[in-house]
Design a protein around this motif. Structure first.
Motif, mmCIF file in Angstrom:
data_model
loop_
_atom_site.group_PDB
_atom_site.id
_atom_site.type_symbol
_atom_site.label_atom_id
_atom_site.label_comp_id
_atom_site.label_asym_id
_atom_site.label_seq_id
_atom_site.Cartn_x
_atom_site.Cartn_y
_atom_site.Cartn_z
ATOM 1 N N TYR A 64 54.658 3.328 75.468
ATOM 2 C CA TYR A 64 54.100 2.829 76.921
ATOM 3 C C TYR A 64 52.957 1.717 76.893
ATOM 4 O O TYR A 64 52.302 1.844 76.292
ATOM 5 N N LYS A 65 53.151 0.699 77.902
ATOM 6 C CA LYS A 65 52.220 -0.309 77.880
ATOM 7 C C LYS A 65 51.588 -0.225 79.428
ATOM 8 O O LYS A 65 52.643 -0.072 80.474
ATOM 9 N N PHE A 66 50.662 -0.457 79.568
ATOM 10 C CA PHE A 66 50.022 -0.648 80.784
ATOM 11 C C PHE A 66 49.139 -1.879 80.765
ATOM 12 O O PHE A 66 48.451 -2.152 79.589
ATOM 13 N N LEU A 67 48.760 -2.485 82.063
ATOM 14 C CA LEU A 67 47.949 -3.349 82.185
ATOM 15 C C LEU A 67 46.850 -3.284 83.188
ATOM 16 O O LEU A 67 47.046 -2.499 83.990
ATOM 17 N N THR A 68 45.618 -3.482 82.940
ATOM 18 C CA THR A 68 44.558 -2.938 83.344
ATOM 19 C C THR A 68 44.132 -3.951 84.334
ATOM 20 O O THR A 68 44.334 -5.285 84.475
ATOM 21 N N THR A 69 43.747 -3.630 85.717
ATOM 22 C CA THR A 69 43.453 -4.614 86.693
ATOM 23 C C THR A 69 42.182 -4.487 87.139
ATOM 24 O O THR A 69 41.672 -5.315 87.938
ATOM 25 N N GLY A 70 41.116 -3.533 86.552
ATOM 26 C CA GLY A 70 39.963 -3.408 86.868
ATOM 27 C C GLY A 70 39.200 -2.214 86.110
ATOM 28 O O GLY A 70 39.957 -1.186 85.670
ATOM 29 N N PHE A 71 37.969 -2.197 85.908
ATOM 30 C CA PHE A 71 37.425 -1.074 85.328
ATOM 31 C C PHE A 71 35.750 -0.963 85.852
ATOM 32 O O PHE A 71 35.432 -1.680 86.543
ATOM 33 N N SER A 72 35.807 0.525 85.771
ATOM 34 C CA SER A 72 34.156 0.708 86.095
ATOM 35 C C SER A 72 33.737 1.589 84.761
ATOM 36 O O SER A 72 34.514 2.355 83.994
ATOM 37 N N VAL A 73 32.184 1.789 84.923
ATOM 38 C CA VAL A 73 31.513 2.747 83.803
ATOM 39 C C VAL A 73 30.575 3.566 84.356
ATOM 40 O O VAL A 73 29.860 3.258 85.513
ATOM 41 N N LEU A 74 30.433 4.776 84.037
ATOM 42 C CA LEU A 74 29.613 5.711 84.018
ATOM 43 C C LEU A 74 29.039 6.252 82.937
ATOM 44 O O LEU A 74 29.470 6.463 82.101
ATOM 45 N N GLU A 75 27.428 6.183 82.822
ATOM 46 C CA GLU A 75 26.753 6.453 81.768
ATOM 47 C C GLU A 75 25.864 7.453 81.914
ATOM 48 O O GLU A 75 25.184 7.640 83.169
ATOM 49 N N LYS A 76 25.354 8.123 81.021
ATOM 50 C CA LYS A 76 24.131 9.023 80.851
ATOM 51 C C LYS A 76 22.977 8.474 80.792
ATOM 52 O O LYS A 76 22.972 7.330 79.840
ATOM 53 N N ASP A 77 21.809 8.736 81.211
ATOM 54 C CA ASP A 77 20.402 8.143 81.027
ATOM 55 C C ASP A 77 19.791 8.740 79.730
ATOM 56 O O ASP A 77 20.353 9.625 79.265
ATOM 57 N N ALA A 78 18.648 8.476 79.485
ATOM 58 C CA ALA A 78 17.750 8.874 78.423
ATOM 59 C C ALA A 78 17.654 10.471 78.397
ATOM 60 O O ALA A 78 17.693 11.155 77.494
ATOM 61 N N LYS A 79 17.738 11.221 79.472
ATOM 62 C CA LYS A 79 17.412 12.375 79.977
ATOM 63 C C LYS A 79 18.611 13.182 79.941
ATOM 64 O O LYS A 79 18.815 14.313 79.844
ATOM 65 N N GLY A 80 19.880 12.477 79.681
ATOM 66 C CA GLY A 80 21.238 13.119 79.835
ATOM 67 C C GLY A 80 21.848 13.370 81.085
ATOM 68 O O GLY A 80 22.851 14.031 81.238
ATOM 69 N N ASN A 81 21.239 12.639 82.047
ATOM 70 C CA ASN A 81 21.781 12.906 83.251
ATOM 71 C C ASN A 81 22.824 11.730 83.851
ATOM 72 O O ASN A 81 22.627 10.476 83.065
ATOM 73 N N TRP A 82 23.891 12.034 84.348
ATOM 74 C CA TRP A 82 25.048 11.175 84.800
ATOM 75 C C TRP A 82 24.408 10.133 85.613
ATOM 76 O O TRP A 82 23.771 10.538 86.738
ATOM 77 N N GLY A 83 24.504 8.764 85.668
ATOM 78 C CA GLY A 83 24.194 7.915 86.704
ATOM 79 C C GLY A 83 25.041 7.727 87.682
ATOM 80 O O GLY A 83 25.911 8.634 88.126
#
Length: 141
Positions: free
Chosen positions: A24-43
């Protein structure tokens, strides 16, 4: 005569194997990122950025490839059971990266959002989501 029969059998087996593989092949149209901070909490999710990359899901080779500037190759360790509710249809895959680190990739169809498809890479400290559409290979028409 035996050599020709062996060759024919080889072609039949190889052809059947190819016929049952799924890619299966897909084409991306956009992306977003969610990261943890130094304390391990999601931003917070980053702003959605436009993108145009091909993602390949190859069930014959048990791998997912994202053709970004730096190619990302992930091995599928297990095909998990799909889950479905009123809002979403989810196909999760247990994967590992080049270093053997386990994580989950999910392809989610948002039913109440015109069946919008999203591709989630859920790693320990970061989640990346791509909005995706089915890729149409112009050479296959």
């Amino acid at each position: 005569m035996k050599l020709r029969t062996l060759f024919f059998l080889f072609l039949m087996v190889f052809g059947l194997q190819q016929g049952y593989s799924q890619s299966y092949k897909f084409l991306t149209t956009g992306f977003s990122v969610l990261e943890k901070d130094a304390k391990g909490n999601w931003g917070k999710w980053s702003e959605l950025q436009p993108s145009s990359m091909v993602i390949s899901l190859d069930t014959n080779k048990n791998r997912i490839v994202i053709y970004s500037q730096e190619v990302q190759l992930y091995d599928i360790v297990e095909y998990q059971d799909k889950t479905e509710n009123d809002d979403d249809l989810i196909y999760p895959f247990s994967c590992k990266d080049d270093n053997g680190v386990p994580f989950t990739i999910s392809i989610i169809t948002r039913k109440k959002q015109d069946n919008r498809k999203q591709f989630y890479i859920n790693q320990k400290d970061v989640i990346v989501v791509y909005n995706i559409i089915n890729y149409v290979d112009k050479n296959m028409k």
